[in-house]
Design a protein around this motif. Structure first.
Motif, mmCIF file in Angstrom:
data_model
loop_
_atom_site.group_PDB
_atom_site.id
_atom_site.type_symbol
_atom_site.label_atom_id
_atom_site.label_comp_id
_atom_site.label_asym_id
_atom_site.label_seq_id
_atom_site.Cartn_x
_atom_site.Cartn_y
_atom_site.Cartn_z
ATOM 1 N N LEU A 68 12.176 30.996 60.804
ATOM 2 C CA LEU A 68 11.723 31.517 62.193
ATOM 3 C C LEU A 68 12.261 30.752 63.419
ATOM 4 O O LEU A 68 12.139 31.202 64.600
ATOM 5 N N ALA A 69 12.911 29.554 63.279
ATOM 6 C CA ALA A 69 13.404 28.851 64.378
ATOM 7 C C ALA A 69 14.556 29.460 65.003
ATOM 8 O O ALA A 69 15.074 28.963 65.735
ATOM 9 N N LYS A 70 15.089 30.690 64.347
ATOM 10 C CA LYS A 70 16.270 31.343 64.784
ATOM 11 C C LYS A 70 15.652 31.921 66.142
ATOM 12 O O LYS A 70 16.387 32.470 66.825
ATOM 13 N N LEU A 71 14.454 32.038 66.368
ATOM 14 C CA LEU A 71 13.815 32.314 67.700
ATOM 15 C C LEU A 71 14.612 31.686 68.846
ATOM 16 O O LEU A 71 14.546 32.349 69.778
ATOM 17 N N ALA A 72 14.880 30.487 68.703
ATOM 18 C CA ALA A 72 15.380 29.529 69.524
ATOM 19 C C ALA A 72 16.685 30.295 70.157
ATOM 20 O O ALA A 72 16.874 29.944 71.175
ATOM 21 N N PHE A 73 17.419 31.201 69.393
ATOM 22 C CA PHE A 73 18.597 31.773 69.960
ATOM 23 C C PHE A 73 18.374 33.325 70.144
ATOM 24 O O PHE A 73 19.314 33.998 70.276
ATOM 25 N N GLU A 74 17.095 33.770 70.179
ATOM 26 C CA GLU A 74 16.680 34.899 70.529
ATOM 27 C C GLU A 74 15.871 35.310 71.775
ATOM 28 O O GLU A 74 15.329 34.264 71.983
ATOM 29 N N ASP A 75 15.887 36.278 72.356
ATOM 30 C CA ASP A 75 14.742 36.531 73.263
ATOM 31 C C ASP A 75 13.596 37.294 72.460
ATOM 32 O O ASP A 75 13.870 38.500 71.705
ATOM 33 N N PHE A 76 12.421 36.854 72.614
ATOM 34 C CA PHE A 76 11.275 37.064 71.914
ATOM 35 C C PHE A 76 10.898 38.747 72.358
ATOM 36 O O PHE A 76 10.788 38.947 73.683
ATOM 37 N N ARG A 77 10.921 39.613 71.350
ATOM 38 C CA ARG A 77 10.502 40.835 71.807
ATOM 39 C C ARG A 77 9.286 41.291 70.957
ATOM 40 O O ARG A 77 8.886 41.038 70.019
ATOM 41 N N PHE A 79 8.105 44.400 70.974
ATOM 42 C CA PHE A 79 8.319 45.734 70.370
ATOM 43 C C PHE A 79 9.682 45.554 69.700
ATOM 44 O O PHE A 79 10.590 45.137 70.518
ATOM 45 N N GLY A 80 9.783 46.042 68.804
ATOM 46 C CA GLY A 80 11.135 45.818 68.198
ATOM 47 C C GLY A 80 11.973 44.792 67.642
ATOM 48 O O GLY A 80 11.027 43.658 67.745
ATOM 49 N N ASP A 81 13.170 44.680 67.558
ATOM 50 C CA ASP A 81 13.986 43.473 67.021
ATOM 51 C C ASP A 81 14.084 42.588 68.366
ATOM 52 O O ASP A 81 14.117 42.954 69.357
ATOM 53 N N ASN A 82 13.949 41.323 68.024
ATOM 54 C CA ASN A 82 14.329 40.404 69.128
ATOM 55 C C ASN A 82 15.638 40.293 69.440
ATOM 56 O O ASN A 82 16.454 40.902 68.629
ATOM 57 N N LEU A 83 16.076 39.916 70.637
ATOM 58 C CA LEU A 83 17.559 39.968 71.213
ATOM 59 C C LEU A 83 18.251 38.896 71.040
ATOM 60 O O LEU A 83 17.893 37.708 71.327
ATOM 61 N N TRP A 84 19.316 38.810 70.280
ATOM 62 C CA TRP A 84 20.376 37.751 70.203
ATOM 63 C C TRP A 84 20.872 37.053 71.365
ATOM 64 O O TRP A 84 21.628 37.965 72.067
ATOM 65 N N VAL A 85 20.588 35.985 71.895
ATOM 66 C CA VAL A 85 20.928 35.486 73.231
ATOM 67 C C VAL A 85 21.703 34.335 72.971
ATOM 68 O O VAL A 85 22.367 33.620 74.030
ATOM 69 N N GLY A 86 22.163 33.700 71.638
ATOM 70 C CA GLY A 86 22.877 32.528 71.642
ATOM 71 C C GLY A 86 22.179 31.243 71.976
ATOM 72 O O GLY A 86 21.187 31.050 71.683
ATOM 73 N N ALA A 300 10.345 27.240 74.104
ATOM 74 C CA ALA A 300 9.603 26.349 73.541
ATOM 75 C C ALA A 300 10.388 26.318 72.052
ATOM 76 O O ALA A 300 10.385 24.815 71.484
ATOM 77 N N THR A 301 10.610 27.305 71.367
ATOM 78 C CA THR A 301 11.295 27.140 69.965
ATOM 79 C C THR A 301 12.679 26.449 70.109
ATOM 80 O O THR A 301 12.670 25.389 69.163
#
Lengths: 331, 469
Positions: A68-77, A79-86, A300-301
């Motif tokens: 789940l630490a991949k959240l560090a590379f995403e914008d948390f949503r 609704f729907g899938d998180n957005l990959w933001v690198g 935070a992640t």
């Protein structure tokens, strides 16, 4: 010949009670292994079942969060899938005006704890071991274990009261020597020492348990032999006890280094105040404020992941160095 | 005839069966201090359901239990896990969810209500215009200064009006022995944790009128780097140096503050207008029989008044989930709570326990001290309780808050400024203590200002200049 008959024959040939040239006794390694595994599982099944909750705990609370630490590379949503933001959140983190100060505080406080707190339980265990009166020893052990069971909220209250410049016992004592009262909790030069000392006060007794147990495991004949060679108490501590608990010290040191970036969230959050926050604000408290309180979960992640990677690097480094120097490591 | 009777009977039975089968709509509510383990909460919710059913709205209110300790963190985790109740009480941390469209805009819903739209306080309207996702129908949480009436009499001074009179009052208090320890060591005033409660009373006296102020060139600057702020901190420094301000205020939380007040170690404290001032009075009377509190006016200086009220958004309040399938019923619930019957429930507690009604003559009981409104307090023009629920000093504090109400010009920061807001805030708070305690001289003001800009203040100021007119 059926597969089962073939397997039995193979087992029999393996264990030597059937002539190797008997029909069907050709060696079937895979079948043997399969049977051995089955026997093993059946034999150890209750233990595996007992182990299952622990394994499940680690999978759910320690391994799944790594994914789940991949959240560090995403914008948390929500609704729907998180957005990959690198690396966007790492950019924000490292661009923060206070991040490097927070990182420095974490390293300084952790370094001070390793340097000044880590050796204390070893010394305490050695001292307790030298107390010959068993009643006195039990009393000392109980007394020094007690702080471990107090929460940081309570401990912070005790330290704030004890270090109060107007009514604290510490300033009263220093006053006897003509020293002016000092606000230790609000003095930027003192607060890190308050953090270190309060950690020492809370954990030294409890942490000495492991070392004390290791001392108990040392063969008494070694002490007898040392005595016959004319060793005094100090010699026995230095040449028998300390080498005897060296593997324990090495293991705990490596584990402590692995937790280097955990400078103590509960402790800091309770001892902190506006006067000295810039001296003891650590990554954990920063993550709590920015992440949980402000709802910036991805940021935070990212901070948590950064901390985890540093911790991993440190533990690998400490393990490698320890292996080379002492031959002992954690794996 | 028989056929008609049979048909009528079948129709009646069908209708009855239909009614019996109708299930009330379930509304899930999560709120701090609203839990199923509190019998008062359960009884309160049940009577609301019954009263609404009697009016034709069948709802089943399901309380979602969350512990009060760490409520904000636990609520965020619950929402992140996908468990989203219909009505959600926030105490911060709501913006991230609002930005993702999780909440309804309250305004169109409120417009269609019968009672709720009239129950709003003036600051509610301003806040809803700026941030329409949180609704908190309670008086503005202004801070009012109070002291013991008998101590005021003992000082031989009138209630202070100007800054000089306030200073004189604190000097007299500091030369008194109200805790009876034989030493004249009472402090004039205390503010817990930081200077925020002092600011509530002294900001206007030094000209710190709003969060953002215009400098001589007409540019927006943050009040924290203004000359007015510098003058205010110089005053606090004097209070600290002379022993008028409790020197341990920074390590004193609100419990310590109250304890010092009740035991005579501090003369003046600030309390949130209304209920909290009432609690201070009750506790003071428990410790010191018959002691009465008196409300003080904020000092007159460059200006006079209480700190400007932040109307950028509600700092706490109820959000209506956009995912709720029962939005109409949730709004009906809020409307009922704003109605005379709902306010009677909310404000008065239970008859026989918290108040008595003897033929229209109402009296509150001692148990009223344990009762508090769970959802809202309608503004006085919409509903007035049949008996005074607050002591005169607490009521006066509410009136003081309304009298000095000034809307602030602070605004909600976009998420990408979170790190700068945090850094600038912490730099300010630490610097304030260093100035107040004398660790930093006021000559270091320019150094501080530069430090504040470096700690994120520059970005914040640049953004503010694009937002403010």
């Amino acid at each position: 010949m059926s597969l089962d008959e073939k397997s039995v024959a193979a087992v029999a040939s393996r264990f030597g009670n059937v002539p190797k040239d008997a029909p069907g006794a050709e060696f079937d390694e895979r079948a043997v292994r399969r049977m051995q595994r089955g026997v093993k599982v059946r034999t150890w099944l209750p233990y595996y079942l007992m182990l299952a909750p622990g394994v499940l705990y680690f999978l759910v609370f320690h391994y799944y969060p790594i994914y789940l630490a991949k959240l560090a590379f995403e914008d948390f949503r929500i609704f729907g899938d998180n957005l990959w933001v690198g690396l966007k959140h790492f950019g924000v983190l490292f661009g923060s005006p206070v991040f490097y100060q927070v990182l420095a505080n974490t390293l300084i406080i952790s370094g001070m704890k390793i340097l000044f707190v880590f050796p204390v339980p070893i010394v305490v265990a050695l001292f307790i071991n030298e107390v010959r009166n068993s009643n006195l020893r039990r009393f000392i052990q109980s007394a020094i274990y007690l702080p471990h069971f107090l929460s940081w909220v309570v401990i912070a209250g005790i330290f704030i009261a004890a270090l109060s410049p107007s009514s604290g016992v510490v300033n009263e004592i220093t006053g006897w020597f003509g020293l002016a009262p000092k606000g230790f909790m609000t003095d930027s030069g003192s607060i890190r020492w308050v953090v270190v000392f309060s950690e020492m006060w809370r954990s030294a007794g409890w942490d000495s348990l492991l070392y004390f147990a290791a001392i108990m495991a040392i063969d008494p004949q070694l002490y007898d032999a040392a005595e016959m060679d004319g060793a005094n108490r100090w010699h026995k501590i230095w040449h028998v006890t300390l080498p005897g608990i060296a593997p324990t010290i090495a293991t705990l040191f490596i584990l402590n280094v692995g937790l280097f970036m955990n400078a103590g969230f509960d402790q800091i959050i309770n001892l902190s105040n506006d006067a000295i926050r810039d001296q003891i604000d650590i990554i954990d408290t920063y993550v709590y404020r920015i992440g949980l309180q402000s709802g910036q979960f991805s940021l935070a992640t990212a901070a948590g992941l950064f901390k985890g990677v540093i911790g991993m690097a440190l533990i690998v480094a400490a393990h490698t160095i320890s292996k080379r120097l002492t031959g002992k490591g954690v794996w | 005839m028989l056929a008609k009777t049979l048909m009528a009977s079948v129709a009646v039975l069908a209708l009855g069966a239909g009614t019996a089968l109708a299930q009330p709509v379930t509304i899930r509510v999560v709120s701090k201090d609203l839990v199923t383990t509190n019998p008062d909460d359960i009884a309160h919710i049940e009577r609301i359901e019954e009263a609404m059913a009697a009016q034709g709205t069948e709802i089943d209110i399901e309380i979602v239990d969350l512990p009060s300790a760490g409520y904000q963190d636990k609520l965020a985790l619950m929402l992140l896990s996908g468990d989203i109740p219909d009505l959600i009480y926030f105490q911060g941390g709501d913006e991230q969810f609002a930005n993702q469209g999780l909440f309804e805009d309250w305004r169109p819903w409120i417009e269609d209500t019968e009672y709720l739209k009239d129950a709003l306080w003036p600051h509610n309207g301003d806040r809803l215009d700026n941030y329409p996702y949180l609704l908190y129908v309670f008086p503005a949480r202004t801070k009012s200064p109070v002291m013991r009436e008998d101590w005021l009499a003992q000082t031989g001074l009138e209630r202070p009006q100007t800054l000089e009179e306030w200073t004189e009052m604190m000097r007299v208090l500091a030369a008194s022995d109200y805790d009876g320890n034989g030493e004249e060591d009472t402090y004039g005033i205390i503010a817990p944790d930081n200077t925020a409660e002092l600011d509530a009373v002294f900001n206007q006296a030094f000209g710190v009128a709003t969060t953002w102020m215009q400098n001589a060139d007409g540019e927006w600057i943050h009040s924290r780097v203004s000359d007015a702020e510098r003058d205010k901190l110089a005053y606090y420094q004097m209070l600290f140096a002379e022993g008028l301000l409790d020197p341990e205020f920074i390590t004193s939380n609100w419990e310590v503050k109250e304890d010092k007040f009740y035991t005579g170690k501090v003369g003046i404290v600030m309390g949130t207008a209304g209920t909290v001032v009432d609690i201070y009075r009750t506790k003071m009377q428990q410790v010191n029989d018959g002691a009465e509190l008196v409300l003080l006016d904020p000092p007159a200086g460059v200006g006079q008044g209480l700190e400007a009220v932040d109307v950028s958004k509600e700092s706490r309040g109820f959000a209506l989930s956009a995912l709720s399938e029962n939005k109409e019923e949730v709004v009906a619930l809020m409307d009922f709570l704003a109605s005379p019957e709902g306010q009677m429930f909310e404000r008065m507690g239970f008859e026989g326990e918290h108040y008595t009604d003897n033929g229209g003559t109402y009296e509150i009981t001692e148990a009223m001290g344990t009762w508090y409104p769970r959802f809202m307090i309608a503004q006085p023009g919409a509903w007035q309780p049949p008996v005074d629920l607050l002591s005169p000093v607490a009521q006066a504090s509410l009136e003081q808050g309304a009298h000095y109400f000034t809307p602030d010009n602070a605004f909600v920061w976009p998420a990408e400024y979170a790190a700068d807001v945090d850094a600038a805030e912490n730099y300010y708070r630490t610097s304030v203590y260093r100035f107040v305690s004398g660790e930093w001289s006021m000559d270091q003001w320019d150094q501080y200002v530069q430090g504040w800009y470096d700690a994120g203040g520059q970005r914040l100021t640049e953004h503010a200049r694009t937002v403010l007119p």
